[in-house]
Design a protein around this motif. Sequence first.
Motif, PDB file in Angstrom:
ATOM      1  N   GLU A 447       0.683  -1.204  -0.013  1.00 33.64           N
ATOM      2  CA  GLU A 447       0.147  -0.042   0.127  1.00 33.64           C
ATOM      3  C   GLU A 447       0.825   1.253   0.135  1.00 33.64           C
ATOM      4  N   GLY A 448       2.027   1.286   0.604  1.00 31.11           N
ATOM      5  CA  GLY A 448       2.889   2.335   0.623  1.00 31.11           C
ATOM      6  C   GLY A 448       3.372   2.465  -0.475  1.00 31.11           C
ATOM      7  N   THR A 449       3.852   1.624  -1.216  1.00 29.48           N
ATOM      8  CA  THR A 449       4.336   1.464  -2.650  1.00 29.48           C
ATOM      9  C   THR A 449       3.384   2.196  -3.709  1.00 29.48           C
ATOM     10  N   GLU A 450       2.220   1.799  -3.429  1.00 21.28           N
ATOM     11  CA  GLU A 450       1.103   2.587  -4.408  1.00 21.28           C
ATOM     12  C   GLU A 450       0.910   4.236  -3.992  1.00 21.28           C
ATOM     13  N   ILE A 451       1.162   4.273  -2.813  1.00 21.87           N
ATOM     14  CA  ILE A 451       1.200   5.631  -2.445  1.00 21.87           C
ATOM     15  C   ILE A 451       2.071   6.536  -3.275  1.00 21.87           C
ATOM     16  N   ALA A 452       3.477   5.960  -2.687  1.00 24.70           N
ATOM     17  CA  ALA A 452       4.714   6.694  -3.353  1.00 24.70           C
ATOM     18  C   ALA A 452       4.817   6.670  -4.989  1.00 24.70           C
ATOM     19  N   ASN A 453       4.002   5.789  -5.768  1.00 25.15           N
ATOM     20  CA  ASN A 453       3.984   5.743  -6.922  1.00 25.15           C
ATOM     21  C   ASN A 453       3.078   7.077  -7.434  1.00 25.15           C
ATOM     22  N   GLU A 454       1.916   7.060  -6.770  1.00 25.88           N
ATOM     23  CA  GLU A 454       1.048   8.442  -6.922  1.00 25.88           C
ATOM     24  C   GLU A 454       1.750   9.606  -6.722  1.00 25.88           C
ATOM     25  N   LEU A 455       2.571   9.691  -5.640  1.00 26.11           N
ATOM     26  CA  LEU A 455       3.235  10.737  -5.353  1.00 26.11           C
ATOM     27  C   LEU A 455       4.278  11.057  -6.672  1.00 26.11           C
ATOM     28  N   ARG A 456       5.130  10.146  -7.117  1.00 25.45           N
ATOM     29  CA  ARG A 456       5.887  10.065  -8.128  1.00 25.45           C
ATOM     30  C   ARG A 456       5.440  10.621  -9.180  1.00 25.45           C
ATOM     31  N   HIS A 457       4.377  10.059  -9.865  1.00 26.03           N
ATOM     32  CA  HIS A 457       3.600  10.417 -11.131  1.00 26.03           C
ATOM     33  C   HIS A 457       3.340  12.032 -10.717  1.00 26.03           C
ATOM     34  N   ALA A 458       2.689  12.460  -9.751  1.00 31.92           N
ATOM     35  CA  ALA A 458       2.129  13.878  -9.640  1.00 31.92           C
ATOM     36  C   ALA A 458       3.339  14.864  -9.563  1.00 31.92           C
ATOM     37  N   ILE A 459       4.316  14.444  -8.964  1.00 31.74           N
ATOM     38  CA  ILE A 459       5.457  15.294  -8.882  1.00 31.74           C
ATOM     39  C   ILE A 459       6.255  15.413 -10.498  1.00 31.74           C
ATOM     40  N   GLU A 460       6.193  14.218 -11.308  1.00 31.69           N
ATOM     41  CA  GLU A 460       6.710  14.276 -12.540  1.00 31.69           C
ATOM     42  C   GLU A 460       5.561  15.201 -13.316  1.00 31.69           C
ATOM     43  N   LEU A 461       4.456  15.022 -13.167  1.00 31.59           N
ATOM     44  CA  LEU A 461       3.345  15.862 -13.988  1.00 31.59           C
ATOM     45  C   LEU A 461       3.296  17.150 -13.777  1.00 31.59           C
ATOM     46  N   GLU A 462       3.751  17.701 -12.512  1.00 31.78           N
ATOM     47  CA  GLU A 462       3.569  19.032 -12.224  1.00 31.78           C
ATOM     48  C   GLU A 462       4.745  19.737 -12.279  1.00 31.78           C
ATOM     49  N   SER A 463       5.257  20.326 -13.319  1.00 30.53           N
ATOM     50  CA  SER A 463       6.633  20.993 -13.409  1.00 30.53           C
ATOM     51  C   SER A 463       6.481  22.325 -12.812  1.00 30.53           C
ATOM     52  N   LEU A 464       7.651  22.844 -12.137  1.00 33.90           N
ATOM     53  CA  LEU A 464       7.326  24.313 -11.482  1.00 33.90           C
ATOM     54  C   LEU A 464       7.488  25.279 -12.685  1.00 33.90           C
ATOM     55  N   VAL A 465       6.476  26.314 -12.589  1.00 36.13           N
ATOM     56  CA  VAL A 465       6.680  27.383 -13.319  1.00 36.13           C
ATOM     57  C   VAL A 465       6.798  28.548 -12.432  1.00 36.13           C
ATOM     58  N   ALA A 466       8.029  29.215 -13.129  1.00 40.75           N
ATOM     59  CA  ALA A 466       8.595  30.358 -12.139  1.00 40.75           C
ATOM     60  C   ALA A 466       9.617  31.330 -12.936  1.00 40.75           C
ATOM     61  N   ALA A 467       9.519  32.427 -12.802  1.00 42.01           N
ATOM     62  CA  ALA A 467      10.366  33.385 -13.490  1.00 42.01           C
ATOM     63  C   ALA A 467      10.784  32.903 -14.954  1.00 42.01           C
ATOM     64  N   ASP A 468       9.542  32.801 -15.781  1.00 41.90           N
ATOM     65  CA  ASP A 468       9.554  32.570 -16.976  1.00 41.90           C
ATOM     66  C   ASP A 468      10.246  31.284 -17.273  1.00 41.90           C
ATOM     67  N   LEU A 469      10.274  30.297 -16.365  1.00 45.29           N
ATOM     68  CA  LEU A 469      11.078  28.932 -16.455  1.00 45.29           C
ATOM     69  C   LEU A 469      10.000  27.936 -16.150  1.00 45.29           C
ATOM     70  N   ILE A 470      10.104  26.895 -17.089  1.00 49.84           N
ATOM     71  CA  ILE A 470       9.342  25.701 -16.617  1.00 49.84           C
ATOM     72  C   ILE A 470      10.339  24.631 -16.052  1.00 49.84           C
ATOM     73  N   VAL A 471      10.335  24.260 -14.933  1.00 51.54           N
ATOM     74  CA  VAL A 471      11.352  23.221 -14.609  1.00 51.54           C
ATOM     75  C   VAL A 471      10.638  22.112 -14.333  1.00 51.54           C
ATOM     76  N   SER A 472      11.123  20.841 -14.845  1.00 51.94           N
ATOM     77  CA  SER A 472      10.783  19.497 -14.920  1.00 51.94           C
ATOM     78  C   SER A 472      11.005  18.866 -13.547  1.00 51.94           C
ATOM     79  N   ILE A 473      10.592  18.267 -12.858  1.00 47.53           N
ATOM     80  CA  ILE A 473      10.907  17.572 -11.744  1.00 47.53           C
ATOM     81  C   ILE A 473      10.606  16.118 -11.371  1.00 47.53           C
ATOM     82  N   THR A 474      11.561  15.460 -11.100  1.00 49.98           N
ATOM     83  CA  THR A 474      11.310  13.744 -10.588  1.00 49.98           C
ATOM     84  C   THR A 474      11.773  13.542  -9.331  1.00 49.98           C
ATOM     85  N   ALA A 475      11.308  12.448  -8.779  1.00 50.46           N
ATOM     86  CA  ALA A 475      11.966  12.179  -7.360  1.00 50.46           C
ATOM     87  C   ALA A 475      12.077  10.569  -7.376  1.00 50.46           C
TER      88      ALA A 475
END
Length: 526
Positions: A447-475
């Motif tokens: 169950e913990g692995t499933e939650i971790a994967n949900e978080l991993r996908h969310a982080i990968e999909l939601e890049s940081l938009v700041a100061a005219d930059l789009i920074v892709s993030i993974t974990a």
Amino acid sequence: MNSQLTTYITLFCTSGILNLYLFIYVFIKRQQFTNIKNVFAVYCLSITIYCFAAAFGLTASSLEEIKFWTIIQYIGMPFSAPLGLLFIMQYLGVKITKPRVILLLAIPMISFILVATNDFHHFHYKSYMVHPSLGAPFSTIEIGIWYLVHGMFTFGSMLAAFLLLIFRWKETAKMYRPQIIALLVGQLVPMVTAFIYLIGVTPAGFDPVPMVLWLTSILYLWSIRTTRLFTVMPIAKDAIFHSISNGVFVLDEQYHLIEFNEAGRRMIPQLNKSMIGQDFKIIWKSITGVSDSFNLESVGNKQEMVLEIEIAENFYQVRTSTLQDRYVKKGLLIILTEITELKRLQSQLEKQAYFDELTQVFNRRAFFQHCGKKLEHAKAAQTPLTVILFDIDYFKKVNDTYGHMIGDQILKHVAQICQTKLNEVGLFARYGGEEFVIALEGYTANEGTEIANELRHAIELESLVAADLIVSITASFGVAQLSNNKDETLTQLLNNADKALYAAKEEGRNCVLFYSEKVNSINRRT
């Protein structure tokens, strides 16, 4: 001189002598008394002058002598009522200011001046003559306009003093009530006599008030001697009671409110004097909105109790203790101390101690403190406990490329994503640097692995938009579950999760791995 006149003079002189004795007694003992003795002494002196002048006035044989002794009477008589009012005000703790004193004594001063110069203007007496049938020393007068002003002011001063005492009766402790009774009678007797004189019921030709002032003098003397009028007074109690910064509430043995101080009223503005005598449980419910903030019966069975409550967004420490006479319970004392600022400071210190300043999530210290308790509970209840450790991929490279400001925004961005997805499920904290940790009580490794994967996908999909930059993030994520080994510590569990995280990085990052103790190897789960 007839016997009736002799009786009047004797009574007048008796009142004068008793008031003179009070003046001398208070003056001699002034070091033992409070400041109230000053007003009282002047009050007694004014009555002394009034009584003796009235007595000498009854020996007059001509109109000129009657007028002379009337003027002497007015040195004391018009001042006695307002001085009596000032004495009562000071006794009850009513604030006395110079403007109030000047205002109260202005009319008596004008009365004295107008009486002394009455033959020139006749404002006080329109006419003043020897009584046509009784003769000297009795007189008959036709009052002037100022006589009405003076009379209403004098009567009003005595009535005001009387009413002040009446209004204070309910909230006065029993030990002070004999003093209040003596002062009430002391104001009532001359007031009633003056009223009877004004409506013309008393014998004609003279003022009967000095005849009854001996009674008030005896009452005052009794109060000074037996109830310590000038040393133990309600104002002494009030000065202490109302100067306390804590709110104080006194209940009787049936838990009815019998007293509260000024600080209590400021803390709880809904309180008012009309609530005295009411059931405090009902009052408390109307104030706080709840009836079970604390149980008065359970409090009453203990010598002392301390608890904290919240009223209208303010925090208070409540201390309660029983009031008793030897072993007999007499009531309950409730003391409120406002601790709103203290709670605010405690909250700030707690936030600084247990929350990460940048991301506003729990820090490493808070995680160890809370997760340690979860670990002990999981062992005792034999329920699963899973820990997820993850960090941001290539975070050093991001810092070097975009700068530490963008790096900080990435950390806050990732923390916010995790908080949103977890929705208060589990314990989430910043473990250090770019590393975060999650503890899931009641969750297995799968169950913990499933939650971790949900978080991993969310982080990968939601890049940081700041100061005219789009920074892709993974974990990368490492997952470990508490084993059946009762001796396993939190440090060991975190170490297993760290091994899984390290393996996830070795596998190429942006993945989730969990630690399998059975095979003593790392198995990949995506």
